[in-house]
Design a protein around this motif. Structure first.
Motif, PDB file in Angstrom:
ATOM      1  N   LYS A  15     -27.842  40.282 -12.353  1.00 44.66           N
ATOM      2  CA  LYS A  15     -26.377  40.166 -13.469  1.00 44.66           C
ATOM      3  C   LYS A  15     -26.379  40.969 -14.002  1.00 44.66           C
ATOM      4  O   LYS A  15     -24.911  41.104 -14.384  1.00 44.66           O
ATOM      5  N   MET A  35     -23.498  43.485  -5.145  1.00 46.17           N
ATOM      6  CA  MET A  35     -23.078  43.015  -6.718  1.00 46.17           C
ATOM      7  C   MET A  35     -22.129  44.530  -7.342  1.00 46.17           C
ATOM      8  O   MET A  35     -22.742  44.643  -8.195  1.00 46.17           O
ATOM      9  N   LYS A  67     -24.334  47.177  -8.257  1.00 45.45           N
ATOM     10  CA  LYS A  67     -25.634  47.803  -8.710  1.00 45.45           C
ATOM     11  C   LYS A  67     -26.064  48.941  -8.559  1.00 45.45           C
ATOM     12  O   LYS A  67     -26.251  49.386  -7.173  1.00 45.45           O
ATOM     13  N   ASN A 107     -20.307  46.539 -14.972  1.00 48.82           N
ATOM     14  CA  ASN A 107     -21.124  45.077 -15.261  1.00 48.82           C
ATOM     15  C   ASN A 107     -20.661  44.374 -16.515  1.00 48.82           C
ATOM     16  O   ASN A 107     -20.468  43.278 -15.752  1.00 48.82           O
ATOM     17  N   GLN A 165     -19.537  40.077 -15.186  1.00 48.55           N
ATOM     18  CA  GLN A 165     -19.655  39.067 -16.239  1.00 48.55           C
ATOM     19  C   GLN A 165     -18.339  39.089 -16.476  1.00 48.55           C
ATOM     20  O   GLN A 165     -18.409  37.429 -16.777  1.00 48.55           O
TER      21      GLN A 165
END
Length: 367
Positions: free
Chosen positions: A165, A192, A194, A285, A289
């Motif tokens: 994460k 996610m 990524k 990211n 978050q």
């Protein structure tokens, strides 16, 4: 009659003013909702920066609601400070994942230029998250995680998921065709958003034709999840290979020669990504978050705000009842009741730190 008319006009003016504010909030709320349902890749850099700032401010506001709850603040403060510090430092985290004995820690040691990360031929030696700045590039942090599938997998697996994460760039180290759990991990990382680099380590296990075939197989497995250019092969440990030497008398002698470490394909690709896409990866990211932090803060304060909301409802219902009992004029009574109810809805919005829009206000007042 004149006094009643003046009062009615004042109430009507207050109602119109509130409705105008609600309409303005409706427009802003629609814009914010349209932005929040988008993935980071669908937003401009400016939109991502704006929403990160907006989310951190929202967390501050939510914490202010429960200022006396020290346990709540102790839990959320470090998370909010971590996001704010990362945004300020612009430090990119490259997090490595890999199976037992895939050579993950050895590879990171080669990138770090020294024996920084613990390695063991038996495998399963990375028991906790370890990190170090990439030598010469302090804005990039190399992070080692426990090998997936190791003993005590339940606790270490959750640690790896937490590291994913926080990762701005994920390095998946493999030593052969993708295993089922590696492919499942890639799908989760894709959800996610990524960016993933796949590194085929121990390339010396395969000859040139086998390496070409294996890379082709991996590319087919990760189509749509990982870019073809983000799949590289390396050799993270020194090995030996046999060499036939022809002597002066024509006889042949076989000897073993050292084959040095070669991680240049990975280092070059990492450097290119950091320079070209590093800022966008970091912002994406941070946005994810900060969204998660806002959601967690809202869940934590929900019960407390519910209690406060019921106190607000009780107060306005007593006010509306009093206005109905004391006012002999039906039209003015209707306007007063509508104004009081509308103001109650707006105040409830403040309690929940939400901008009540026109549609919500009309629905709630009607109910």
């Amino acid at each position: 009659a004149g006094l009643v008319g003046t009062g009615a006009l004042l109430l009507l003016g207050c109602t119109v003013t509130i409705l105008w504010r609600l309409w303005s909030r409706t427009r802003k709320k629609r814009e914010r909702h349209a932005r929040r349902v988008k993935n980071p890749s669908e937003l401009t850099r400016e939109q991502r920066e704006f929403e990160v700032e907006e989310n951190l401010n929202a967390v501050d506001d939510l914490q202010a609601e429960l200022e006396a709850d020290n346990a709540f603040r102790r839990e959320l403060d470090p998370l909010a400070h971590k996001i704010a510090a990362k945004r300020e430092s612009k430090q990119l985290e490259i997090v490595a994942f890999g199976a037992i004995s895939s050579g993950k820690s050895s590879l990171l040691n080669a990138l770090a230029g020294g024996d920084v990360f613990v390695t063991d031929l038996k495998g399963g030696t990375t028991a906790q998250r370890n990190e170090i700045p990439w030598p010469g590039i302090d804005s990039v942090m190399l992070v080692d995680t426990p090998g997936l599938g190791e003993v005590d997998g339940a606790s270490r697996g959750s640690m790896s998921a937490g590291a994913a994460k926080d990762a701005d760039l994920v390095l998946l180290v493999v030593d052969g065709p993708l295993r089922e759990w590696e492919f499942e991990l890639l799908k989760q990382l894709g959800d996610m958003e990524k960016r993933v680099l796949i590194c085929l380590n121990k390339e010396d296990w395969y000859d040139a034709d086998e390496r070409k075939s294996l890379i082709g197989q991996i590319q087919k497995q990760v189509t749509g999840l990982v870019e073809a250019d983000d799949i590289v092969t390396v050799r993270s440990q020194m090995t030996q290979r046999p060499r036939v030497r022809v002597m002066s008398d024509g006889t042949e002698s076989e000897e073993m020669v050292d084959v040095p470490i070669d991680i240049s394909p990975l280092a070059d690709r990492m450097m290119k990504i950091v320079k070209r896409d590093g800022r966008d990866l970091l912002l994406g990211n941070l946005l994810l978050q900060s969204r998660g932090l806002v959601d967690e803060a809202r869940r934590r304060v929900e019960d407390a705000l519910d209690r406060r909301a019921w106190e607000t409802v009780d107060k306005y219902m007593w006010g509306a009842g009093g206005a109905a009992a004391l006012n002999p004029f039906p039209l003015v009574d209707l306007i007063a009741g509508c104004a009081i109810s509308t103001k109650m809805v707006v105040d409830l919005g403040r309690v929940y730190r939400q901008d009540i829009d026109l549609n919500a206000a009309v629905t709630l007042v009607g109910q």
